[in-house]
Motif scaffolding. Structure first.
Motif, PDB file in Angstrom:
ATOM      1  N   PRO A  34       0.807  -1.230   0.000  1.00 57.92           N
ATOM      2  CA  PRO A  34       0.000   0.000   0.000  1.00 57.92           C
ATOM      3  C   PRO A  34       0.838   1.278   0.000  1.00 57.92           C
ATOM      4  O   PRO A  34       0.483   2.246  -0.669  1.00 57.92           O
ATOM      5  CB  PRO A  34      -0.826  -0.117   1.285  1.00 57.92           C
ATOM      6  CG  PRO A  34      -0.947  -1.582   1.503  1.00 57.92           C
ATOM      7  CD  PRO A  34       0.365  -2.166   1.037  1.00 57.92           C
ATOM      8  N   ARG A  35       1.926   1.291   0.717  1.00 60.29           N
ATOM      9  CA  ARG A  35       2.779   2.497   0.726  1.00 60.29           C
ATOM     10  C   ARG A  35       3.411   2.732  -0.640  1.00 60.29           C
ATOM     11  O   ARG A  35       3.583   3.874  -1.057  1.00 60.29           O
ATOM     12  CB  ARG A  35       3.870   2.381   1.780  1.00 60.29           C
ATOM     13  CG  ARG A  35       3.341   2.528   3.179  1.00 60.29           C
ATOM     14  CD  ARG A  35       4.454   2.500   4.180  1.00 60.29           C
ATOM     15  NE  ARG A  35       3.925   2.625   5.532  1.00 60.29           N
ATOM     16  CZ  ARG A  35       4.645   2.437   6.599  1.00 60.29           C
ATOM     17  NH1 ARG A  35       5.920   2.120   6.503  1.00 60.29           N
ATOM     18  NH2 ARG A  35       4.099   2.570   7.785  1.00 60.29           N
ATOM     19  N   THR A  36       3.760   1.666  -1.324  1.00 62.72           N
ATOM     20  CA  THR A  36       4.314   1.800  -2.676  1.00 62.72           C
ATOM     21  C   THR A  36       3.272   2.384  -3.607  1.00 62.72           C
ATOM     22  O   THR A  36       3.567   3.292  -4.391  1.00 62.72           O
ATOM     23  CB  THR A  36       4.792   0.432  -3.194  1.00 62.72           C
ATOM     24  OG1 THR A  36       5.786  -0.078  -2.311  1.00 62.72           O
ATOM     25  CG2 THR A  36       5.353   0.538  -4.603  1.00 62.72           C
ATOM     26  N   LEU A  37       2.053   1.893  -3.508  1.00 69.75           N
ATOM     27  CA  LEU A  37       0.978   2.430  -4.343  1.00 69.75           C
ATOM     28  C   LEU A  37       0.733   3.900  -4.039  1.00 69.75           C
ATOM     29  O   LEU A  37       0.474   4.694  -4.951  1.00 69.75           O
ATOM     30  CB  LEU A  37      -0.301   1.622  -4.128  1.00 69.75           C
ATOM     31  CG  LEU A  37      -0.257   0.187  -4.624  1.00 69.75           C
ATOM     32  CD1 LEU A  37      -1.492  -0.570  -4.172  1.00 69.75           C
ATOM     33  CD2 LEU A  37      -0.111   0.129  -6.128  1.00 69.75           C
ATOM     34  N   ASP A  38       0.839   4.272  -2.770  1.00 66.70           N
ATOM     35  CA  ASP A  38       0.660   5.662  -2.398  1.00 66.70           C
ATOM     36  C   ASP A  38       1.738   6.539  -3.031  1.00 66.70           C
ATOM     37  O   ASP A  38       1.453   7.622  -3.532  1.00 66.70           O
ATOM     38  CB  ASP A  38       0.665   5.805  -0.878  1.00 66.70           C
ATOM     39  CG  ASP A  38       0.232   7.176  -0.426  1.00 66.70           C
ATOM     40  OD1 ASP A  38      -0.835   7.643  -0.877  1.00 66.70           O
ATOM     41  OD2 ASP A  38       0.962   7.786   0.374  1.00 66.70           O
ATOM     42  N   VAL A  39       2.958   6.058  -3.049  1.00 65.83           N
ATOM     43  CA  VAL A  39       4.057   6.803  -3.677  1.00 65.83           C
ATOM     44  C   VAL A  39       3.808   6.935  -5.174  1.00 65.83           C
ATOM     45  O   VAL A  39       3.986   8.008  -5.751  1.00 65.83           O
ATOM     46  CB  VAL A  39       5.416   6.130  -3.388  1.00 65.83           C
ATOM     47  CG1 VAL A  39       6.519   6.747  -4.228  1.00 65.83           C
ATOM     48  CG2 VAL A  39       5.747   6.236  -1.918  1.00 65.83           C
ATOM     49  N   TYR A  40       3.391   5.852  -5.811  1.00 65.55           N
ATOM     50  CA  TYR A  40       3.069   5.900  -7.239  1.00 65.55           C
ATOM     51  C   TYR A  40       1.957   6.915  -7.501  1.00 65.55           C
ATOM     52  O   TYR A  40       2.037   7.714  -8.436  1.00 65.55           O
ATOM     53  CB  TYR A  40       2.629   4.539  -7.753  1.00 65.55           C
ATOM     54  CG  TYR A  40       3.681   3.461  -7.829  1.00 65.55           C
ATOM     55  CD1 TYR A  40       5.029   3.740  -7.667  1.00 65.55           C
ATOM     56  CD2 TYR A  40       3.326   2.155  -8.082  1.00 65.55           C
ATOM     57  CE1 TYR A  40       5.993   2.731  -7.735  1.00 65.55           C
ATOM     58  CE2 TYR A  40       4.271   1.141  -8.180  1.00 65.55           C
ATOM     59  CZ  TYR A  40       5.604   1.434  -7.993  1.00 65.55           C
ATOM     60  OH  TYR A  40       6.531   0.438  -8.080  1.00 65.55           O
ATOM     61  N   ALA A  41       0.904   6.876  -6.672  1.00 66.12           N
ATOM     62  CA  ALA A  41      -0.224   7.799  -6.855  1.00 66.12           C
ATOM     63  C   ALA A  41       0.218   9.244  -6.675  1.00 66.12           C
ATOM     64  O   ALA A  41      -0.184  10.131  -7.433  1.00 66.12           O
ATOM     65  CB  ALA A  41      -1.336   7.451  -5.868  1.00 66.12           C
ATOM     66  N   ARG A  42       1.045   9.483  -5.674  1.00 63.80           N
ATOM     67  CA  ARG A  42       1.545  10.839  -5.439  1.00 63.80           C
ATOM     68  C   ARG A  42       2.331  11.333  -6.647  1.00 63.80           C
ATOM     69  O   ARG A  42       2.173  12.473  -7.090  1.00 63.80           O
ATOM     70  CB  ARG A  42       2.426  10.869  -4.196  1.00 63.80           C
ATOM     71  CG  ARG A  42       2.866  12.266  -3.822  1.00 63.80           C
ATOM     72  CD  ARG A  42       3.712  12.330  -2.540  1.00 63.80           C
ATOM     73  NE  ARG A  42       3.510  11.199  -1.674  1.00 63.80           N
ATOM     74  CZ  ARG A  42       4.504  10.490  -1.126  1.00 63.80           C
ATOM     75  NH1 ARG A  42       5.759  10.792  -1.356  1.00 63.80           N
ATOM     76  NH2 ARG A  42       4.241   9.487  -0.323  1.00 63.80           N
ATOM     77  N   GLY A  43       3.165  10.477  -7.193  1.00 66.90           N
ATOM     78  CA  GLY A  43       3.937  10.851  -8.376  1.00 66.90           C
ATOM     79  C   GLY A  43       3.050  11.167  -9.563  1.00 66.90           C
ATOM     80  O   GLY A  43       3.284  12.138 -10.288  1.00 66.90           O
ATOM     81  N   LEU A  44       2.031  10.357  -9.768  1.00 66.62           N
ATOM     82  CA  LEU A  44       1.109  10.611 -10.871  1.00 66.62           C
ATOM     83  C   LEU A  44       0.331  11.907 -10.650  1.00 66.62           C
ATOM     84  O   LEU A  44       0.087  12.656 -11.596  1.00 66.62           O
ATOM     85  CB  LEU A  44       0.127   9.446 -11.017  1.00 66.62           C
ATOM     86  CG  LEU A  44       0.711   8.151 -11.573  1.00 66.62           C
ATOM     87  CD1 LEU A  44      -0.282   7.019 -11.397  1.00 66.62           C
ATOM     88  CD2 LEU A  44       1.093   8.325 -13.032  1.00 66.62           C
ATOM     89  N   ALA A  45      -0.063  12.167  -9.422  1.00 67.44           N
ATOM     90  CA  ALA A  45      -0.842  13.369  -9.124  1.00 67.44           C
ATOM     91  C   ALA A  45      -0.030  14.642  -9.338  1.00 67.44           C
ATOM     92  O   ALA A  45      -0.573  15.671  -9.734  1.00 67.44           O
ATOM     93  CB  ALA A  45      -1.376  13.313  -7.705  1.00 67.44           C
ATOM     94  N   GLU A  46       1.253  14.552  -9.082  1.00 70.68           N
ATOM     95  CA  GLU A  46       2.112  15.730  -9.241  1.00 70.68           C
ATOM     96  C   GLU A  46       2.372  15.969 -10.703  1.00 70.68           C
ATOM     97  O   GLU A  46       2.553  16.999 -11.198  1.00 70.68           O
ATOM     98  CB  GLU A  46       3.418  15.544  -8.496  1.00 70.68           C
ATOM     99  CG  GLU A  46       3.217  15.582  -7.012  1.00 70.68           C
ATOM    100  CD  GLU A  46       4.504  15.306  -6.240  1.00 70.68           C
ATOM    101  OE1 GLU A  46       5.540  15.037  -6.856  1.00 70.68           O
ATOM    102  OE2 GLU A  46       4.455  15.366  -5.008  1.00 70.68           O
TER     103      GLU A  46
END
Length: 46
Positions: A34-46
């Motif tokens: 889940p933390r990895t997915l959160d990092v991926y999502a944050r990167g995509l959002a930025e």
């Protein structure tokens, strides 16, 4: 329960980008943490 909807709630901009949500779902299906997915999502959002 899938974590991708939680990520969409946290990063609503991704909800407007179907491909980004699908990409996250692929990684979730492959068992990413889940933390990895959160990092991926944050990167995509930025």
């Amino acid at each position: 329960m899938s974590s991708t909807p939680m990520l969409m709630a946290k990063w609503p901009v991704l909800g407007r980008h179907e491909h980004a949500a699908a990409w996250l779902q692929v990684w979730e299906d492959r068992g990413r943490a889940p933390r990895t997915l959160d990092v991926y999502a944050r990167g995509l959002a930025e």
